[in-house]
Motif scaffolding. Structure first.
Motif, PDB file in Angstrom:
ATOM      1  N   HIS A   1      19.641  15.568   5.649  1.00  0.00           N
ATOM      2  CA  HIS A   1      18.235  15.856   5.410  1.00  0.00           C
ATOM      3  C   HIS A   1      17.427  14.615   5.731  1.00  0.00           C
ATOM      4  CE1 HIS A   1      19.740  14.142   1.604  1.00  0.00           C
ATOM      5  NE2 HIS A   1      18.537  13.601   1.531  1.00  0.00           N
ATOM      6  N   LEU A   2      16.108  14.755   5.761  1.00  0.00           N
ATOM      7  CA  LEU A   2      15.229  13.603   5.942  1.00  0.00           C
ATOM      8  C   LEU A   2      14.075  13.713   4.975  1.00  0.00           C
ATOM      9  CD1 LEU A   2      12.756  14.907   7.815  1.00  0.00           C
ATOM     10  CD2 LEU A   2      14.430  14.512   9.590  1.00  0.00           C
ATOM     11  N   THR A   3      13.339  12.623   4.824  1.00  0.00           N
ATOM     12  CA  THR A   3      12.253  12.592   3.854  1.00  0.00           C
ATOM     13  C   THR A   3      10.894  12.846   4.489  1.00  0.00           C
ATOM     14  OG1 THR A   3      11.927  10.223   4.105  1.00  0.00           O
ATOM     15  CG2 THR A   3      13.501  10.943   2.427  1.00  0.00           C
ATOM     16  N   ASN A   4      10.776  12.650   5.800  1.00  0.00           N
ATOM     17  CA  ASN A   4       9.525  12.764   6.547  1.00  0.00           C
ATOM     18  C   ASN A   4       8.514  11.675   6.233  1.00  0.00           C
ATOM     19  OD1 ASN A   4      10.052  15.078   8.185  1.00  0.00           O
ATOM     20  ND2 ASN A   4       9.846  16.322   6.352  1.00  0.00           N
ATOM     21  N   VAL A   5       8.770  10.854   5.246  1.00  0.00           N
ATOM     22  CA  VAL A   5       7.888   9.746   4.899  1.00  0.00           C
ATOM     23  C   VAL A   5       8.745   8.530   4.548  1.00  0.00           C
ATOM     24  CG1 VAL A   5       5.915  11.105   4.095  1.00  0.00           C
ATOM     25  CG2 VAL A   5       7.748  10.557   2.507  1.00  0.00           C
ATOM     26  N   PRO A   6       8.269   7.326   4.864  1.00  0.00           N
ATOM     27  CA  PRO A   6       9.029   6.150   4.461  1.00  0.00           C
ATOM     28  C   PRO A   6       8.914   5.941   2.952  1.00  0.00           C
ATOM     29  CG  PRO A   6       6.988   5.494   5.548  1.00  0.00           C
ATOM     30  CD  PRO A   6       7.061   6.983   5.621  1.00  0.00           C
ATOM     31  N   ARG A   7       9.998   5.496   2.345  1.00  0.00           N
ATOM     32  CA  ARG A   7       9.952   5.234   0.905  1.00  0.00           C
ATOM     33  C   ARG A   7      11.045   4.256   0.512  1.00  0.00           C
ATOM     34  NH1 ARG A   7      11.306  11.199  -0.511  1.00  0.00           N
ATOM     35  NH2 ARG A   7       9.080  11.149  -0.855  1.00  0.00           N
TER      36      ARG A   7
ATOM     37  N   THR B   1       0.847  -1.184   0.000  1.00  0.00           N
ATOM     38  CA  THR B   1       0.000   0.000   0.000  1.00  0.00           C
ATOM     39  C   THR B   1       0.888   1.242   0.000  1.00  0.00           C
ATOM     40  OG1 THR B   1      -1.630  -1.205   1.285  1.00  0.00           O
ATOM     41  CG2 THR B   1      -1.866   1.178   1.197  1.00  0.00           C
ATOM     42  N   ALA B   2       0.895   1.965  -1.107  1.00  0.00           N
ATOM     43  CA  ALA B   2       1.751   3.142  -1.239  1.00  0.00           C
ATOM     44  C   ALA B   2       0.901   4.398  -1.395  1.00  0.00           C
ATOM     45  CB  ALA B   2       2.681   2.988  -2.441  1.00  0.00           C
ATOM     46  N   ALA B   3       1.481   5.534  -1.027  1.00  0.00           N
ATOM     47  CA  ALA B   3       0.810   6.817  -1.209  1.00  0.00           C
ATOM     48  C   ALA B   3       0.948   7.266  -2.668  1.00  0.00           C
ATOM     49  CB  ALA B   3       1.395   7.863  -0.268  1.00  0.00           C
ATOM     50  N   TYR B   4       2.159   7.140  -3.218  1.00  0.00           N
ATOM     51  CA  TYR B   4       2.408   7.513  -4.607  1.00  0.00           C
ATOM     52  C   TYR B   4       3.791   7.030  -5.022  1.00  0.00           C
ATOM     53  CZ  TYR B   4       5.057  11.369  -2.520  1.00  0.00           C
ATOM     54  OH  TYR B   4       5.938  12.110  -1.786  1.00  0.00           O
ATOM     55  N   TRP B   5       4.082   7.103  -6.300  1.00  0.00           N
ATOM     56  CA  TRP B   5       5.426   6.830  -6.798  1.00  0.00           C
ATOM     57  C   TRP B   5       5.801   7.947  -7.758  1.00  0.00           C
ATOM     58  CZ3 TRP B   5       6.626   6.029 -11.941  1.00  0.00           C
ATOM     59  CH2 TRP B   5       5.553   5.733 -12.792  1.00  0.00           C
ATOM     60  N   GLY B   6       7.083   8.127  -7.934  1.00  0.00           N
ATOM     61  CA  GLY B   6       7.537   9.180  -8.826  1.00  0.00           C
ATOM     62  C   GLY B   6       8.949   8.926  -9.315  1.00  0.00           C
ATOM     63  N   LEU B   7       9.334   9.668 -10.318  1.00  0.00           N
ATOM     64  CA  LEU B   7      10.682   9.612 -10.873  1.00  0.00           C
ATOM     65  C   LEU B   7      11.412  10.884 -10.487  1.00  0.00           C
ATOM     66  CD1 LEU B   7       9.748   8.358 -14.433  1.00  0.00           C
ATOM     67  CD2 LEU B   7      10.687   6.996 -12.570  1.00  0.00           C
TER      68      LEU B   7
ATOM     69  N   THR C   1      16.173   8.138 -10.244  1.00  0.00           N
ATOM     70  CA  THR C   1      15.646   7.194  -9.256  1.00  0.00           C
ATOM     71  C   THR C   1      14.146   7.013  -9.422  1.00  0.00           C
ATOM     72  OG1 THR C   1      15.357   8.949  -7.603  1.00  0.00           O
ATOM     73  CG2 THR C   1      17.418   7.686  -7.528  1.00  0.00           C
ATOM     74  N   LEU C   2      13.681   5.824  -9.060  1.00  0.00           N
ATOM     75  CA  LEU C   2      12.260   5.510  -8.939  1.00  0.00           C
ATOM     76  C   LEU C   2      11.965   5.522  -7.450  1.00  0.00           C
ATOM     77  CD1 LEU C   2       9.514   4.473  -9.986  1.00  0.00           C
ATOM     78  CD2 LEU C   2      10.453   2.171  -9.760  1.00  0.00           C
ATOM     79  N   ASN C   3      10.992   6.313  -7.024  1.00  0.00           N
ATOM     80  CA  ASN C   3      10.675   6.467  -5.607  1.00  0.00           C
ATOM     81  C   ASN C   3       9.256   5.995  -5.338  1.00  0.00           C
ATOM     82  OD1 ASN C   3      13.134   8.163  -4.884  1.00  0.00           O
ATOM     83  ND2 ASN C   3      12.231   9.329  -6.549  1.00  0.00           N
ATOM     84  N   VAL C   4       9.112   5.028  -4.442  1.00  0.00           N
ATOM     85  CA  VAL C   4       7.792   4.564  -4.009  1.00  0.00           C
ATOM     86  C   VAL C   4       7.619   5.037  -2.576  1.00  0.00           C
ATOM     87  CG1 VAL C   4       6.286   2.586  -3.641  1.00  0.00           C
ATOM     88  CG2 VAL C   4       7.954   2.549  -5.519  1.00  0.00           C
ATOM     89  N   THR C   5       6.654   5.923  -2.359  1.00  0.00           N
ATOM     90  CA  THR C   5       6.458   6.560  -1.066  1.00  0.00           C
ATOM     91  C   THR C   5       5.243   5.959  -0.364  1.00  0.00           C
ATOM     92  OG1 THR C   5       7.431   8.587  -1.928  1.00  0.00           O
ATOM     93  CG2 THR C   5       6.118   8.776   0.093  1.00  0.00           C
ATOM     94  N   PHE C   6       5.432   5.632   0.916  1.00  0.00           N
ATOM     95  CA  PHE C   6       4.377   4.995   1.703  1.00  0.00           C
ATOM     96  C   PHE C   6       3.711   6.009   2.623  1.00  0.00           C
ATOM     97  CE2 PHE C   6       7.607   1.781   0.758  1.00  0.00           C
ATOM     98  CZ  PHE C   6       6.830   0.895   0.031  1.00  0.00           C
ATOM     99  N   HIS C   7       2.574   5.655   3.175  1.00  0.00           N
ATOM    100  CA  HIS C   7       1.856   6.510   4.125  1.00  0.00           C
ATOM    101  C   HIS C   7       2.578   6.509   5.471  1.00  0.00           C
ATOM    102  CE1 HIS C   7      -1.628   6.836   1.475  1.00  0.00           C
ATOM    103  NE2 HIS C   7      -1.445   5.563   1.210  1.00  0.00           N
TER     104      HIS C   7
END
Length: 125
Positions: free
Chosen positions: A58-64, A37-43, A111-117
């Protein structure tokens, strides 16, 4: 399947570790994870890092999950642990894990980024 990861300890410091993403065998030569279950993905595309930001954290504030598609990256955690990414390599990023990303590739790092909630982490199915 184990992939490189950024951990986050009780003292709030990031460290290099691994996470296990469970796979189910589909055939003798193919395995796949459960649907996540992901929030979104992006390039994303990162240009070479300047030489004057060697210690910027730095940090991302969200797991990915970040997967290198071209170029390479070196990601340093607060404990000094390092994860190096080349095309085809992935890293799981804890949302609160401070880290420093360095891009010294002769080509831009895509990079391909898959970001989770959430913020703290993610439990793989």
């Amino acid at each position: 399947m184990k992939i490189c990861a950024m951990g986050y300890d009780a003292n709030g410091r990031s460290f290099a570790t691994h996470v296990d993403v469970p796979l189910k065998q589909v055939s003798a030569t193919f395995a796949i994870s459960e649907k996540q279950t992901a929030a979104y993905w992006g390039l994303a595309q990162n240009q070479n890092s300047p030489l004057d930001n060697e210690y910027e954290m730095h940090l991302t504030n969200v797991p990915r999950i970040v997967g290198a598609m071209s170029g390479h990256a070196e990601i340093t955690m607060q404990d000094g642990g390092v994860c190096r990414l080349a095309p085809g390599d992935f890293i799981f990023v804890h949302g609160k894990a401070l880290h420093h990303s360095t891009f010294r590739s002769t080509v831009p790092t895509a990079t391909l980024n898959v970001t989770f909630h959430g913020t703290d982490g993610y439990a793989f199915k």
